[in-house]
Design a protein around this motif. Structure first.
Motif, mmCIF file in Angstrom:
data_model
loop_
_atom_site.group_PDB
_atom_site.id
_atom_site.type_symbol
_atom_site.label_atom_id
_atom_site.label_comp_id
_atom_site.label_asym_id
_atom_site.label_seq_id
_atom_site.Cartn_x
_atom_site.Cartn_y
_atom_site.Cartn_z
ATOM 1 N N THR A 91 92.310 36.344 36.126
ATOM 2 C CA THR A 91 92.745 37.022 34.911
ATOM 3 C C THR A 91 93.674 36.081 34.148
ATOM 4 O O THR A 91 94.548 35.454 34.737
ATOM 5 C CB THR A 91 93.475 38.335 35.256
ATOM 6 N N LEU A 131 92.640 38.819 29.528
ATOM 7 C CA LEU A 131 91.215 38.532 29.700
ATOM 8 C C LEU A 131 90.885 38.568 31.181
ATOM 9 O O LEU A 131 91.427 37.788 31.969
ATOM 10 C CB LEU A 131 90.881 37.143 29.146
ATOM 11 N N SER A 132 89.998 39.470 31.562
ATOM 12 C CA SER A 132 89.533 39.546 32.945
ATOM 13 C C SER A 132 88.715 38.291 33.258
ATOM 14 O O SER A 132 88.303 37.568 32.345
ATOM 15 C CB SER A 132 88.677 40.789 33.143
ATOM 16 N N TYR A 155 86.005 35.757 33.434
ATOM 17 C CA TYR A 155 84.780 35.509 32.653
ATOM 18 C C TYR A 155 84.607 36.450 31.458
ATOM 19 O O TYR A 155 83.522 36.544 30.897
ATOM 20 C CB TYR A 155 83.540 35.544 33.562
ATOM 21 N N GLU A 156 85.677 37.104 31.056
ATOM 22 C CA GLU A 156 85.601 38.019 29.912
ATOM 23 C C GLU A 156 85.718 37.249 28.600
ATOM 24 O O GLU A 156 86.409 36.244 28.505
ATOM 25 C CB GLU A 156 86.718 39.062 29.989
ATOM 26 N N SER A 157 85.060 37.777 27.576
ATOM 27 C CA SER A 157 85.177 37.265 26.213
ATOM 28 C C SER A 157 85.593 38.413 25.311
ATOM 29 O O SER A 157 85.176 39.551 25.522
ATOM 30 C CB SER A 157 83.840 36.705 25.722
ATOM 31 N N LYS A 158 86.406 38.105 24.303
ATOM 32 C CA LYS A 158 86.835 39.105 23.321
ATOM 33 C C LYS A 158 86.801 38.482 21.940
ATOM 34 O O LYS A 158 87.027 37.287 21.778
ATOM 35 C CB LYS A 158 88.283 39.547 23.585
#
Length: 110
Positions: free
Chosen positions: A89, A97-98, A100-103
């Motif tokens: 994280t 952002l977790s 491999y997360e994208s925002k």
């Protein structure tokens, strides 16, 4: 093996019997050319990249290692694409952002 004739040696290998150039810098026309002549550690490459960014006054965004930040503008609207390329994280300017997360975030929300 690098044998510079006009280039400035920026880094040398850290071995007494092999003090050859590892990275050189050469001015050419209105530009500057860097030549990396070997396998350098990530720390040295990061230090070199950061010094080039500062020296050349290249706009950049500082973020945690493994966090990619891309800014896109459309008219008055500015969007930040945040991508966590790690299994941990991460946080960027208050946005968590977790792994491999994208925002995509509006700039005024950061």
């Amino acid at each position: 093996m690098l044998t510079p004739t006009t280039a400035e040696v920026i880094y040398r290998y850290d071995e007494p019997i092999f003090p050859a150039a590892a990275v050189t810098r050469n001015l050419y026309g209105k530009g500057t050319v860097y030549y990396i002549g070997g396998d350098l550690s990530a720390n040295v490459l990061n230090e070199l990249a950061y010094s080039i960014v500062k020296e050349q006054k290249i706009w950049h965004i500082e973020s945690d290692e493994g966090v990619e930040v891309v800014v896109r503008e459309a008219g008055e609207r500015k969007l930040w694409f945040l991508l966590n390329h790690t299994e941990s994280t991460k946080t960027f300017q208050g946005q968590q952002l977790s792994p491999y997360e994208s925002k995509i975030v509006e700039a005024d929300r950061l």
